[in-house]
Design an enzyme around this catalytic site. Structure first.
Site, short mmCIF file in Angstrom:
data_model
loop_
_atom_site.label_atom_id
_atom_site.label_comp_id
_atom_site.label_asym_id
_atom_site.label_seq_id
_atom_site.Cartn_x
_atom_site.Cartn_y
_atom_site.Cartn_z
N ASP A 34 18.91 21.21 -83.46
CA ASP A 34 20.30 22.47 -84.14
C ASP A 34 21.95 22.18 -83.85
O ASP A 34 21.07 20.44 -82.43
CB ASP A 34 20.06 24.15 -83.71
CG ASP A 34 21.04 25.02 -83.85
OD1 ASP A 34 21.14 24.94 -84.97
OD2 ASP A 34 21.46 25.69 -82.91
N ASP A 36 24.76 23.71 -83.70
CA ASP A 36 26.34 24.69 -82.75
C ASP A 36 25.47 25.32 -81.52
O ASP A 36 24.54 26.01 -82.46
CB ASP A 36 26.59 25.35 -83.91
CG ASP A 36 27.23 25.45 -84.83
OD1 ASP A 36 27.92 24.24 -85.89
OD2 ASP A 36 26.75 25.37 -85.99
#
Ligand code: G6P
Ligand code: MG
Length: 249
Positions: A34, A36
């Protein structure tokens, strides 16, 4: 049965072709990330932008708990969650304008984005993975992903970047992580995924991928392995849990 501590025999591996298991044993071959809150220190900026949008358009404040609920999910899914909370119904056109405005606010927060915003330890961790021959893919719901990777100097560490606009069902559905494994030409079982969001851990689990959570128990307690922050991530622990789950399944 399969030995779970493999750090010593892995330290000598340095190319993808060397990561072949003996016999039926599987080796960890892919790492899915991922963005952020995992690679870049941008997670809180999304919610800061949603707060500004709600204040400016509706004069309303958003409670802290909405941050956890909107983490990892797409811009439009996040806007739906927020409008639901505010009990506000808008036209399709207004919905589109609000999503666009949020992105403008968010992009303004990214004006000074630089390699300084790479989260602690992550550049070294990915460098180390790649030295070990592990392939890397980005599986972020953010349409700003490529821009953020460029500005933080992380693009060159990725073998594949999934385009979230081509994924029909966002996290917590498994689709984006399955697309990442396919892009690396690996099976979900050969991969491990790194996430800071409840929705992301659910997505990994649904895809049958070993999950590593970064954050508090409240945020990523469902993960197969959890680290409080990126600086604590340790390859040996990751590989150990991966081998335990994969080879004892
Ligand atoms: C990430 C963030 C979410 C955000 C989503 C879409 O997954 O965790 O908070 O809503 O990306 O981001 P975008 O940059 O496309 O609005
Ligand atoms: Mg995240």
């Amino acid at each position: 049965s399969f030995p779970t501590r493999r750090s010593s025999d892995l330290s000598c591996l340095n190319s993808y072709s060397q990561r072949e298991g003996k016999g039926a044993e599987m080796m960890m071959k892919g790492a899915l990330f991922d963005l952020d809150g995992v690679l870049a220190d941008t997670a809180s900026l999304h919610f800061k932008a949603w707060r500004k949008l709600a204040k400016e358009n509706f004069g309303r404040s958003l409670p802290d708990e909405l941050e956890n609920k909107t983490r990892g999910i797409s811009r439009s899914d996040s806007l739906s969650v927020i409008l639901d909370y505010l009990e506000i119904t808008v036209s399709k056109a207004k919905f589109h304008r609000l999503a666009e405005e949020k992105n403008q606010i968010y992009r303004n927060f990214l004006t000074d984005l630089s390699p300084d915003e790479v989260l602690p330890g992550m550049r070294d961790f990915i460098t180390d993975l790649r030295k070990k021959g592990i392939l890397t893919a980005l599986a972020s719901a953010s349409q700003n992903g490529p821009f953020i990777l460029e500005r933080t100097g992380l693009s060159k560490y990725f073998n594949a970047i999934v385009d979230p606009s081509k994924i029909e069902a966002g996290k917590p559905a498994p689709d984006i992580y399955l697309a990442a494994t396919a892009a690396l030409e690996l099976s979900p079982k050969e991969c491990v995924g790194f996430e800071d969001a409840v929705s992301g851990i659910q997505s990994l689990k649904a895809a049958g991928i070993v999950s590593v959570g970064i954050g508090s128990d409240h945020e990523v307690g469902q993960a197969d392995l959890r680290f409080s922050s990126t600086g604590d991530i340790n390859f040996d622990d990751v590989e150990e849990i991966w081998a335990e789950i994969t080879n004892n399944a």
